[in-house]
Design an enzyme around this catalytic site. Structure first.
Site, PDB file in Angstrom:
ATOM      1  N   SER A 408      62.205  13.403  10.515  1.00  0.00           N
ATOM      2  CA  SER A 408      61.124  14.283  10.951  1.00  0.00           C
ATOM      3  C   SER A 408      60.038  14.426   9.893  1.00  0.00           C
ATOM      4  O   SER A 408      59.004  14.998  10.172  1.00  0.00           O
ATOM      5  CB  SER A 408      61.675  15.644  11.359  1.00  0.00           C
ATOM      6  OG  SER A 408      62.503  16.154  10.354  1.00  0.00           O
ATOM      7  N   HIS A 429      60.618   9.794  16.439  1.00  0.00           N
ATOM      8  CA  HIS A 429      61.036  11.149  16.105  1.00  0.00           C
ATOM      9  C   HIS A 429      61.245  11.955  17.385  1.00  0.00           C
ATOM     10  O   HIS A 429      60.287  12.302  18.073  1.00  0.00           O
ATOM     11  CB  HIS A 429      59.971  11.815  15.202  1.00  0.00           C
ATOM     12  CG  HIS A 429      60.275  13.241  14.895  1.00  0.00           C
ATOM     13  ND1 HIS A 429      59.307  14.212  14.809  1.00  0.00           N
ATOM     14  CD2 HIS A 429      61.457  13.862  14.676  1.00  0.00           C
ATOM     15  CE1 HIS A 429      59.881  15.371  14.542  1.00  0.00           C
ATOM     16  NE2 HIS A 429      61.177  15.186  14.458  1.00  0.00           N
ATOM     17  N   GLU A 441      57.770  11.493  19.276  1.00  0.00           N
ATOM     18  CA  GLU A 441      56.695  11.165  18.357  1.00  0.00           C
ATOM     19  C   GLU A 441      57.013   9.786  17.781  1.00  0.00           C
ATOM     20  O   GLU A 441      57.906   9.659  16.934  1.00  0.00           O
ATOM     21  CB  GLU A 441      56.685  12.226  17.243  1.00  0.00           C
ATOM     22  CG  GLU A 441      55.350  12.671  16.779  1.00  0.00           C
ATOM     23  CD  GLU A 441      55.452  13.842  15.792  1.00  0.00           C
ATOM     24  OE1 GLU A 441      54.434  14.457  15.536  1.00  0.00           O
ATOM     25  OE2 GLU A 441      56.551  14.143  15.264  1.00  0.00           O
ATOM     26  N   ASN A 479      55.403  18.513  12.972  1.00  0.00           N
ATOM     27  CA  ASN A 479      55.974  19.291  11.866  1.00  0.00           C
ATOM     28  C   ASN A 479      54.960  19.547  10.767  1.00  0.00           C
ATOM     29  O   ASN A 479      55.043  20.553  10.064  1.00  0.00           O
ATOM     30  CB  ASN A 479      57.224  18.601  11.323  1.00  0.00           C
ATOM     31  CG  ASN A 479      58.417  18.848  12.229  1.00  0.00           C
ATOM     32  OD1 ASN A 479      58.494  19.896  12.875  1.00  0.00           O
ATOM     33  ND2 ASN A 479      59.314  17.893  12.327  1.00  0.00           N
TER      34      ASN A 479
END
Ligand code: 3H9
Length: 693
Positions: A408, A429, A441, A479
């Site tokens: 991540s 991800h 992602e 993130n």
């Protein structure tokens, strides 16, 4: 007759065939074609029955969204529908594919309905911030009763042909070829001399105040912040307050008003953006995706298991590689338990479960990945561990096998180096739970082969995910932006905001939960580990705001230990945690901080503008190719409320000049380190532009 609707005759039976690819939306040409078809049918005394059918993959999937907000050309949908409903001879809708929105309304206005067995029906209007505007809220209750109508109209959920038949929304399910079955149906009606039949002639079902009250209550919870579901519910009530024709007019007016509103504008933007992100602008036109017949997943923790489930559920064989027999058995036990409970709830058949399990090959040996086409690595989130795995994978797999990391935030370039096959390496991800969350992602590194990019975008779609492409950076799109919100959340607490007040403001904005409730859910140990990995680049103020570390040191890891920012009972219901107040007060005293009252407006601006500013950086760095990638990723990965259109679309609606002015104020108050406006934001704001052209 126009090109979108052709009219043919066979004895006493006429057929109007709509052909408006890709989804036969009721564009101007279709509406005009329907009106003309009914006129031609009425004018020919030889004709007894009209069949309305569609070419291609689906019956009409709704009004043409691309025409919304533009001047109406030709008859509007309600006029075309009134022609069908008012025909003096029977009209049969023969439907297949997805019968949605205005398409469902067209079908309901026809006098008889026959469906292919695989057909799905629904009113997705609320997902676009509007409500059925061409009779859906009026004909459905008359045919199917209140409960089914409320469910369909206010949630956008779809039903299958069997349920539609049981509910009275269709008359028959076709056996074999739909066109032939519809023709046979028409022949029967013609032979029997059966006349037309209008749903509008049926009475409304008995009013049920309790049902409406329950629906209002449950929508306030499940569709929080959205205006359309409640409007759709109120539109059903028109049937009790007005005669059918007037109720139709009022329903259409409500729909038009909703279309002009901000939520519909935002949700239509999201609809288009979700489709746009699938197109990667800089991929060579001649690039072809590699074939993926089987997949390997290495690392069977929570993420790895979820990924295995997502792949097997899509019918793709997957080799699941764990550390040792015990790990593999534990992971498979967890998978079987989760699928087993789905079967118990009646949402999956035992046969389906068996089929999915049979697609999973258990292994503890990387060598078993020698024949797969794609490996997704989901081992511990630690660079050295992942580098080791990528070095092994580089040797154990065939050249051309795609090696994807589910990291991540770690640097994919380093994993590419470790593999010795950089062109095959990328990120994929997933979000937790990986078998449920819609966002994927995909990450393109410097040397990733364009064919790999094309493959993982396609693969995401195959396993039912919404794929967004990101470049390499710490945290990728979601993130990275989330980390700015978390940081700002800690600062707000240091300045005097109670975590529960911050969370309430954030939920009020439309997020499913605020940063502190989310921290407790994800695990404070996980958050502490992420903070540790970034400590080298963190500012003294970020390091000082060490609330998470303090709680972890006390063994309070959030929901899983029953205590974190909040305390939790055995049902994970959160309550105020006095220990949190004490921690914050002691922290303020230790560092000589003065606390102040912080209003909801400032709370939201601090948290959301921090993300918008980071989004502008992500965009200008090319980590995201377009603002759409950011908006779609944040809506589907973090739960940024879809009805705002996503962070960048939302900022555009506020006006980037206003956003910038506020960020400048925050810079004055809190310093450059946190609030340096992104150059792109400054540039667009000064030019009077938005993130979107
Ligand atoms: C409505 O009906 C209001 C009425 O009640 C009242 C009026 C008075 N219009 O999704 P895909 C395009 S509101 C225009 O990738 P799939 C889509 O943009 C409408 N275009 O395919 C894409 O084009 P592009 C209620 C539309 O197979 C292409 O078709 N109806 C529309 O994965 C392929 O789409 C809905 O909300 C449209 N209505 O899924 C249904 N729909 O490639 C919305 C699609 O250029 N549509 N396009 O980007 C869907 O849910 C899915 O598209 C569907 C097919 C399930 C049909």
């Amino acid at each position: 007759m126009n090109a979108m609707v052709t009219f043919t005759k066979q004895g006493p039976i006429a057929e109007a065939l709509v052909d408006n690819p890709p989804v036969n939306a009721t564009s101007a040409g279709v509406r005009q074609g329907l009106v003309d078809a009914v006129r031609q049918f009425e004018a020919d005394p030889e004709l007894k029955v009209l069949i309305l059918r569609c070419a291609g993959r689906t019956f009409i999937a709704g009004a043409d969204i691309k025409e919304f907000g533009k001047p109406m050309v030709g008859p509007n949908l309600t006029e075309a529908i009134a022609m069908l409903d008012g025909a003096s001879k029977p009209v049969i809708a023969a439907v297949h594919g997805t019968v949605l929105g205005g398409g469902f309304e067209v079908a309901l206005a026809c006098h008889y309905r026959i469906a292919d067995p695989a057909t799905r029906f629904g009113f997705p209007e609320v997902k676009l911030g509007l409500l059925p505007g061409a009779g859906g809220t009026q004909r459905t209750p008359r045919l199917a009763g209140l409960a089914t109508t409320i469910e369909l109209v206010t949630t956008g959920k779809q039903i299958n042909a069997k349920k539609a038949l049981e509910s009275g929304l269709i008359d028959r399910i076709a056996e074999g070829d739909l066109a032939a079955a519809a023709h046979a149906y028409a022949t029967e009606l013609a032979a029997a001399g059966t006349g037309p039949r209008s749903a509008g002639d049926l009475p409304m079902p008995e009013d049920d105040a309790a049902l409406f009250a329950d629906a209002r209550k449950s929508l306030a919870r499940s569709m929080r912040g959205q205006t359309a579901p409640l409007l759709a519910l109120e539109a059903i009530r028109l049937g009790y307050d007005y005669p059918f024709a007037e109720a139709l007019e009022r329903e259409y007016a409500m729909c038009k008003e909703a279309i002009a509103g901000p939520q519909s504008k935002a949700l239509r933007h999201v609809f288009a953006a979700e489709r746009e992100v699938a197109r990667i602008p800089d991929l060579p036109a001649d690039v072809t995706a590699r074939e993926v017949k089987s997949v390997g997943v290495i690392g069977l923790g929570v993420m790895g298991r979820g990924i295995v489930m997502a792949i097997a559920a899509a019918g793709i064989p997957v080799v699941a590689v764990g550390l040792d027999d015990e790990h593999v058995a534990k992971a498979m036990g967890a998978i079987e338990k989760m699928w087993g409970s789905t079967v118990k709830k009646g949402r999956m058949s035992q046969e389906q479960l068996d089929r999915q399990l049979a697609l999973i090959t258990r292994s503890t040996n990387v060598a078993d990945l020698g024949s797969v086409d794609l490996v997704i690595e989901a081992v511990t989130e630690d660079l050295a561990t992942k580098e080791k795995v990528f070095a092994e994978l580089g040797k154990a797999t065939r050249p051309g096998t795609i090696l994807a990391s589910n990291t991540s935030f770690l640097n994919i370039e380093k994993l590419a180096d470790a593999s010795g096959r950089a062109e095959d390496v990328c990120g994929m991800h997933f979000f937790n739970p990986a078998n449920v969350m819609r966002l994927l992602e995909n990450v393109r590194a410097e040397r990733t082969d364009p064919a790999v990019v094309a493959t993982i975008m396609d693969f995401g779609k195959r396993i039912g995910k919404l794929s967004v492409l990101s470049g390499v950076c710490d945290g990728f799109i979601v993130n990275r932006m989330l980390s700015k919100r978390s940081r700002e959340g800690f600062f707000l607490v240091e300045e005097g905001a109670a975590p529960s007040v911050v969370d309430k403001a954030v939920s009020g904005f439309g997020f499913p939960m605020g940063p502190f409730a989310l921290g407790d859910l994800a695990g404070l140990d996980v958050q502490a580990a992420a903070r540790k990995s970034r400590a080298a680049s963190a500012s003294p103020r970020e390091l000082r705001a060490d609330f998470v570390e303090q709680m972890v040191a006390q063994g309070n890891l959030g929901q899983k230990t029953g205590s974190g920012w909040y305390t939790y009972d055995e049902n994970r219901k959160a309550s105020h945690n006095p220990a949190t107040d004490a921690m914050i007060a002691a922290h303020a005293e230790k560092h000589g901080l003065s606390l102040r009252e912080i209003g909801e407006q400032e709370t939201i601006e601090r948290l959301v503008y921090a993300m918008v500013n980071e989004g502008a950086k992500i965009l200008s760095e090319g980590v995201a190719a377009r603002p759409q990638d950011i908006d779609v990723a944040m809506i589907n990965g973090l739960g940024f409320p879809a009805y705002t259109g996503g962070p960048l679309f939302w900022a555009d609606q506020i006006g980037l000049d206003k956003v910038l002015a506020r960020i400048e104020e925050f810079r004055e108050q809190h310093g450059d380190a946190y609030w340096t406006p992104a150059p792109l934001l400054v540039e667009r704001a000064k030019a009077g532009q938005g993130f979107y052209a």
